[in-house]
Design a protein around this motif. Structure first.
Motif: not given
Length: 198
Positions: A88-90, A133-137, A105-110
């Motif tokens: 997770e990133i800010t 690939s970098k995986f972040v949310k 690859i960025c996952h925007f989530y709730h």
């Protein structure tokens, strides 16, 4: 002497010579066959010995070892940059993370959305496999600026970035059959398909 008797004797001698010649030919063929079967084994040993001392083969081997070392070093650099893990990133980290790697690859989530948790599970499984690939949310609630700028209207939303530019997106589960029980392989295939289109 009876001419028929002489003829019969000569015929028998000729037939005997033919049989003897055939037997010799058969014996020669069998000996040659045995030698041919034995020859490859000793020939292979000679070839292996020659290959062990082959300078071209040694050069190819050294080049392959160097390429493998270089690839391993590249993987280590990518791991230090946050690749091979799903984290997770800010909002403050977002630009640095997205522009700091070639593929992100960025996952925007709730946090409360069940489907976002499903997407998390699958992305977490894929991250160690695709080190390139970098995986972040990013929690969409805590990143209103980027949610607005990237026109995110539905969650989960997975955006694929290349060199800091958003090139494709996966909105909800539309590309995954609109069902919650899709497999990690299905998500992997959709991401690969989107990757090819970039």
């Amino acid at each position: 002497m009876d001419p028929d008797s002489v003829k019969s004797t000569l015929s028998n001698l000729a037939f005997g010579n033919v049989i003897a010649a055939a037997a010799r030919d058969l014996q020669k063929e069998m000996v040659a066959k045995d030698k041919a079967q034995a020859a490859p084994a000793s020939h292979d040993e000679v070839d292996l010995d020659e290959l062990l001392d082959d300078p071209e083969l040694e050069k190819l081997h050294a080049e392959r070892i160097a390429a493998l070392k270089k690839e391993a070093e590249k993987r280590e650099v990518l791991k230090r940059q946050g690749h091979s893990e799903y984290r997770e990133i800010t909002e403050g980290d977002f630009l640095g993370e997205v522009t700091g790697s070639e593929k992100v690859i960025c996952h925007f989530y709730h946090r409360e959305f069940y489907r976002c948790k499903i997407m998390d599970k699958h992305l977490k499984a894929l991250a160690p496999v695709y080190v390139g690939s970098k995986f972040v949310k990013l929690d969409a609630e805590n990143a209103p600026f980027f949610v607005s700028k990237l026109a995110i209207k539905q969650l989960p939303c997975v955006i694929l970035f290349k060199k800091g530019i958003a090139v494709d997106r996966l909105i909800g589960f539309q590309d995954l059959g609109s069902k919650d029980d899709f497999s990690t392989r299905a998500l992997e295939n959709v991401l690969k398909m989107k990757e090819r289109r970039r």
